[in-house]
Design a protein around this motif. Sequence first.
Motif, short mmCIF file in Angstrom:
data_model
loop_
_atom_site.label_atom_id
_atom_site.label_comp_id
_atom_site.label_asym_id
_atom_site.label_seq_id
_atom_site.Cartn_x
_atom_site.Cartn_y
_atom_site.Cartn_z
N UNK A 218 0.84 -1.20 0.00
CA UNK A 218 0.00 0.00 0.00
C UNK A 218 0.87 1.26 0.00
N UNK A 219 0.37 2.30 -0.65
CA UNK A 219 1.11 3.57 -0.68
C UNK A 219 1.43 4.07 0.73
N UNK A 220 0.46 3.97 1.61
CA UNK A 220 0.65 4.49 2.97
C UNK A 220 1.74 3.76 3.71
N UNK A 221 1.89 2.45 3.45
CA UNK A 221 2.92 1.67 4.12
C UNK A 221 4.32 1.96 3.55
N UNK A 222 4.37 2.42 2.32
CA UNK A 222 5.66 2.84 1.77
C UNK A 222 6.08 4.19 2.34
N UNK A 223 5.10 5.07 2.56
CA UNK A 223 5.39 6.45 2.95
C UNK A 223 6.15 6.52 4.27
N UNK A 224 5.86 5.62 5.19
CA UNK A 224 6.51 5.67 6.51
C UNK A 224 8.01 5.43 6.42
N UNK A 225 8.47 4.31 5.85
CA UNK A 225 9.93 4.12 5.74
C UNK A 225 10.58 5.11 4.78
N UNK A 226 9.82 5.60 3.79
CA UNK A 226 10.37 6.61 2.87
C UNK A 226 10.77 7.87 3.62
N UNK A 227 9.86 8.39 4.43
CA UNK A 227 10.16 9.61 5.18
C UNK A 227 11.27 9.37 6.19
N UNK A 228 11.29 8.19 6.82
CA UNK A 228 12.37 7.87 7.75
C UNK A 228 13.72 7.85 7.04
N UNK A 229 13.74 7.25 5.85
CA UNK A 229 15.00 7.18 5.10
C UNK A 229 15.49 8.56 4.69
N UNK A 230 14.58 9.41 4.23
CA UNK A 230 14.98 10.76 3.84
C UNK A 230 15.65 11.49 5.01
N UNK A 231 15.11 11.32 6.20
CA UNK A 231 15.64 12.01 7.38
C UNK A 231 16.98 11.46 7.84
N UNK A 232 17.21 10.19 7.61
CA UNK A 232 18.46 9.58 8.10
C UNK A 232 19.47 9.29 6.99
N UNK A 233 18.98 8.89 5.81
CA UNK A 233 19.89 8.54 4.71
C UNK A 233 20.33 9.72 3.88
N UNK A 234 19.57 10.82 3.93
CA UNK A 234 19.87 12.05 3.20
C UNK A 234 20.24 11.80 1.73
#
Length: 373
Positions: A218-234
């Motif tokens: 689901x799109x919503x389930x992708x969004x959570x790790x996506x935002x986490x990765x952006x904040x930590x993986x830059x």
Amino acid sequence: MQARLGSTIHVLAIASLLLLGAAPALAGKTQNVVLIVSDGLRWQEIFTGADPTLLNEKEGGSWLAAADLRKRYWRDDVDARRAVLFPFLWGTVAKQGQIYGNQLKGSVAHVTNGKAFSYPGYNEMSTGYPNDAIDSNEYGPNPNATVFEWLNKFDEFRGKVAIYGTWNVYDNIFNRSRSGLVMQTGWVLPQKVHETPRDALLRELYETTTRFDEEDVDNSLLQIPLLDYVKTGLPRVLFVGYGETDNWAHQGRYDLVLDSAHRMDHFVHQLWDTMQAMPQYRGTTTFIVTADHGRGSGLTEWKEHGVEEKGSENIWIAVLGPDTAPLGERAHVAPVTQAQIAATVAAFVGKDYHHDVPKAAAPIAEVLGQAHR
């Protein structure tokens, strides 16, 4: 005198050829770029909002009562109608960036792969050229290196190029085993040595959610790790693929197509706000938002796409960022193609992909600000 004049003309001719062959003037402020795809989302909904002939159970397959669906997404004025469906796209991108593909206003964006379905579309947009051999979503690992793989070879981008998508076939499209890109696709979450309570909850959701299919999370389930990765993986260069708009159209559920499209707009807004709140991205990040293919039109053809469904070759492309002039909805302009996206991604971060991969289409000059310099 004649010899000297001839010599001067010869020098000028050489200089002109060198200028023509030189790398294009690339964008100057963008340091990070995000390519976002809403799978199979039609240009018709983008530019005209909800289709009134499908806001019902019979043709639209909607489970929501027609009156409630119209209250949610119908407005008599076309500008208001599309804005209620895509508030970020029309409230921010259309004011601060550019949108191509409204055929009603003489703006055409289209694929060149002759297939008008997903794998050929993702290959075209990410490599810059079609590959006629790719004739199935089950084609297997992509033999073509994408612009993401190409960028990942540069020192300043290595390890900072990532693919996040709901569809597990992205593993093949971006050739996970060869490319070395950071990737999260489908229902597979990366293993973490130190799992936080948030990670554990997300893993439980992935494991216990009833799946629409085995390929697409689901799109919503992708969004959570996506935002986490952006904040930590830059990441410096990021691909995001949302699949629900295509899935629900194939199921003939127009109500859920609209819901998914509306939420996709929210997810893009959320990602934009998240990145703009970070000093690494604020004022230096460009978003390109598009679709991998269009669909048919009419009371039944909207459910499908491909060469047999007329109009499936037509897409839309929206761009928002510091180097893109705020020209809004483009009208009466030259056509743009899906193949131009790859070189445009690279040009925004100062790289000339078209020079290194000559068969790739040239970037879209106007979104790079070249037409206004």
